[in-house]
Design an enzyme around this catalytic site. Structure first.
Site, PDB file in Angstrom:
ATOM      1  N   ASP A 177      -8.906  -6.501  -4.292  1.00  0.00           N
ATOM      2  CA  ASP A 177      -8.520  -5.187  -3.778  1.00  0.00           C
ATOM      3  C   ASP A 177      -9.156  -4.105  -4.641  1.00  0.00           C
ATOM      4  OD1 ASP A 177      -7.281  -2.905  -2.835  1.00  0.00           O
ATOM      5  OD2 ASP A 177      -5.233  -3.649  -3.083  1.00  0.00           O
ATOM      6  N   ARG A 216     -11.470   6.135  10.462  1.00  0.00           N
ATOM      7  CA  ARG A 216     -11.077   4.733  10.455  1.00  0.00           C
ATOM      8  C   ARG A 216     -12.184   3.836   9.907  1.00  0.00           C
ATOM      9  NH1 ARG A 216      -6.651   1.619   9.985  1.00  0.00           N
ATOM     10  NH2 ARG A 216      -6.718  -0.241  11.274  1.00  0.00           N
ATOM     11  N   HIS A 261      -8.049  -5.099   0.088  1.00  0.00           N
ATOM     12  CA  HIS A 261      -6.744  -4.450   0.198  1.00  0.00           C
ATOM     13  C   HIS A 261      -5.888  -5.055   1.305  1.00  0.00           C
ATOM     14  CE1 HIS A 261      -3.899  -1.252  -0.422  1.00  0.00           C
ATOM     15  NE2 HIS A 261      -4.010  -0.821   0.811  1.00  0.00           N
ATOM     16  N   ASP A 262      -6.505  -5.377   2.423  1.00  0.00           N
ATOM     17  CA  ASP A 262      -5.739  -5.873   3.561  1.00  0.00           C
ATOM     18  C   ASP A 262      -5.185  -7.277   3.361  1.00  0.00           C
ATOM     19  OD1 ASP A 262      -5.757  -3.588   4.969  1.00  0.00           O
ATOM     20  OD2 ASP A 262      -7.123  -4.245   6.548  1.00  0.00           O
ATOM     21  N   SER A 290       0.842  -1.195   0.000  1.00  0.00           N
ATOM     22  CA  SER A 290       0.000   0.000   0.000  1.00  0.00           C
ATOM     23  C   SER A 290       0.883   1.254   0.000  1.00  0.00           C
ATOM     24  CB  SER A 290      -0.944  -0.053   1.212  1.00  0.00           C
ATOM     25  OG  SER A 290      -1.939   0.924   1.119  1.00  0.00           O
TER      26      SER A 290
END
Lengths: 383, 383
Positions: B323, B228, B356-357, B158
């Site tokens: 992602d 967040r 994404h994670d 990232s």
């Protein structure tokens, strides 16, 4: 002097009307409204046998003012003016168009900003949670009050499209055609997540005051602004944002600071700030909850085809390729379930660039498809 | 007593170290830091000729604590512990792994919460805007201080992957391998839009106090929580949210209210609330700005291949199919530009579900691909 309202393709200056309903209106949540108002506008003329009426169901930030102008010097027409008017996609030379504002709204129909009949104070957080099915029941009361036996069509985009499905399920004999645009049979977890963040932005704003901000003479500006900015991310496709803003810098160069630098930031802040002046935070909460709860298949073990069993209306379902809020795959779920249930359905997937808000616009494929469909609907009733 | 840190595949208990740098550190924004600290951890052993060092660059919410535990009774290991350790993907039996926290951070390296050397007060909003290139320059000072001529590899996911690209461009002789995971050559307008809303959530929180909240003994909890929550929407794929939460109701039934109802709401609120206790709002603003500004092609008329002209490192680029924050197409832009520039690059597109994670996790295709790549890198240096 020629005004905007004189434009021959405009419905001109319109005046909102109000239906006052006395007597209890039971709601899905178990509570009831002892009385309520529905504000609505109409465009075009109801024919002698009252067969040419079309109901417009609005989306999250919509209201009853779908077309025309409220004053001669109005600069902004109703939210769907591009598509409703003489000779337009929804042709007011042929149809009598009825456009109500939903219960829970903020500018006419009874909602959290209205006075509670028992106390005279704003409902605020005491306004009951309303569902898509509640809205449809209230719209059916309006239908009867207008002397309409059956809508020629019920039409809506996004959350409006959900109301259209609910109409076809709950009042099958009350509509001939169901036009569902840019909708989904239920929200995804991601859709709910966006709504939840918008709600948290509002309810954690210190000026929300537990929903009683009216009495403090403030509004939760920050929260509502953030909610609207977030909404705009989901309304515009990534491609549309790229085409519209790219990574263009507002002043042509990086300033290394926290003021507005990129055009997209400027756009979002403007959209957020201007929304605050025309929308109510409690209404935003209610609308997003109605979205979250909508799931007609739920009562049928998740089987949408079973939910559609009572349907007699013919369906026209339209999706937009660049819509990632309710992508074409979500519309195809609706189409597949209707087919499985043995219902009549047409489907068009319109190639588009802008995303979810494309349903408000006039791409030729979209306009031609829906115009042709409604032309057949009009001819059925001799309109 | 056997502790978690005794696990043979863990690097065990680690102690952060600090590099103090006196003397001016000029920054891209035109300002400078008169002195600064970089906190970092190391895992494994530097070999005699100092050729087996690997630099880990962290992402938005990361820090120096990438692997192992800070105390024997720690329940949570470092953020990339799944991938760094003896025998793991990044094998500390072979590599000496260096993991610094970036300037502008919140727990060791000099940042907005640090004392300004001139005033003794928190920097707060006076901490200068830092860029990816600034971070890389500061990491190069750490490299020299550790007596390392050349990294065997610089690795990051990232925002970390952006630092890897910047390393290969700005210090071509200082790294043999560049491993760019789940990254993009620059943010899209949509990416910037998400960042802007997160920033607006923070700066409009009344407890932000213009960035001087430290002095008011508060933190902008609401804003940081919303930021967040919003981040988590972009880290998880729609499919992952569906698989993880579906539309499951926390209590099994709709309550028609505004408390947590859907599991996904519960998840987001938890993620948001727990983040507030471990992260700094000013750091969040700085990290998102560094993301927005990253665009190495900008100085070359938008030609990324030209930006890569100085590169001598070999690249390994990895993307994840699910992602949507930095989709595989964004990684392919990097690969295509490297190929156009005549550079050596391997590319793997890993089929994944979570979004994404995924770069933090250990899907076999991902682990095997990177392990094999790093195995060759290790053998080059006899490690």
């Amino acid at each position: 002097m020629t005004t905007r309202a004189d434009n021959p393709s405009s419905v001109g200056v319109v005046e909102p009307q109000t239906l006052h309903v006395d007597g209890p209106m039971p709601l899905d949540c178990g509570k009831q409204l002892t009385q309520f108002d529905l504000v609505y506008e109409t465009y075009g003329t109801l024919n002698a046998d009252a067969t040419n009426a079309v109901l417009i169901c609005h989306a999250l930030s919509g209201n009853h003012h779908a077309a025309g102008y409220h004053r001669d010097d109005d600069t902004k027409p109703g939210w769907w003016d591009k598509c409703i008017g003489p000779g337009k996609m929804i042709d007011t030379n042929r149809f009598f168009v009825v456009s109500p504002a939903n219960l829970g709204g903020y500018n006419g129909s009874t909602g959290p900003g209205s006075a509670h009949p028992d106390t005279g104070r704003h409902y605020g957080p005491d306004f009951p949670v309303v569902t898509v099915a509640d809205w449809v029941r209230s719209q059916d009361i309006l239908r009867a009050a207008l002397g309409i036996e059956q809508w020629s069509a019920v039409i809506g985009g996004s959350l409006g499209g959900m109301q259209v499905m609910q109409w076809a399920i709950d009042f099958p004999n009350r509509l001939r055609h169901a036009v569902v645009i840019a909708a989904a049979p239920k929200l995804s977890a991601q859709n709910i997540a966006f709504n939840e963040i918008a709600r948290q932005a509002i309810v954690t704003d210190p000026e929300f005051h537990g929903g009683r901000y009216y009495e403090h003479d403030v509004v939760p500006r920050r929260g509502l602004m953030l909610a609207r900015m977030l909404g705009h991310i989901t309304y515009l496709s990534d491609e549309a944002m790229r085409a519209k803003f790219g990574r263009d810098l507002r002043d042509g160069r990086i300033s290394y600071g926290f003021d507005v630098e990129f055009q997209v930031e400027s756009y979002l802040r403007y959209q957020g700030a201007s929304f605050v002046d025309r929308f109510d935070a409690n209404t935003y909460l209610l609308m997003t909850k109605a979205l979250d709860y909508f799931d007609p298949a739920h009562a049928h073990g998740g089987d949408l085809a079973k939910a559609f069993a009572p349907v007699t209306a013919r369906f026209m379902v339209i999706s937009f390729t660049s819509d990632w809020r309710f992508a074409p795959a979500r519309s195809r779920e609706i189409v597949d379930a209707l087919v499985d249930a043995g219902k009549q359905v047409s489907y068009a997937e319109v190639t588009s660039d802008l995303g979810h808000d494309d349903f408000l616009l006039t791409m030729p494929h979209y306009v031609n498809t829906l115009r042709a469909y409604l032309d057949r609907a009009a001819r059925e009733i001799g309109a």
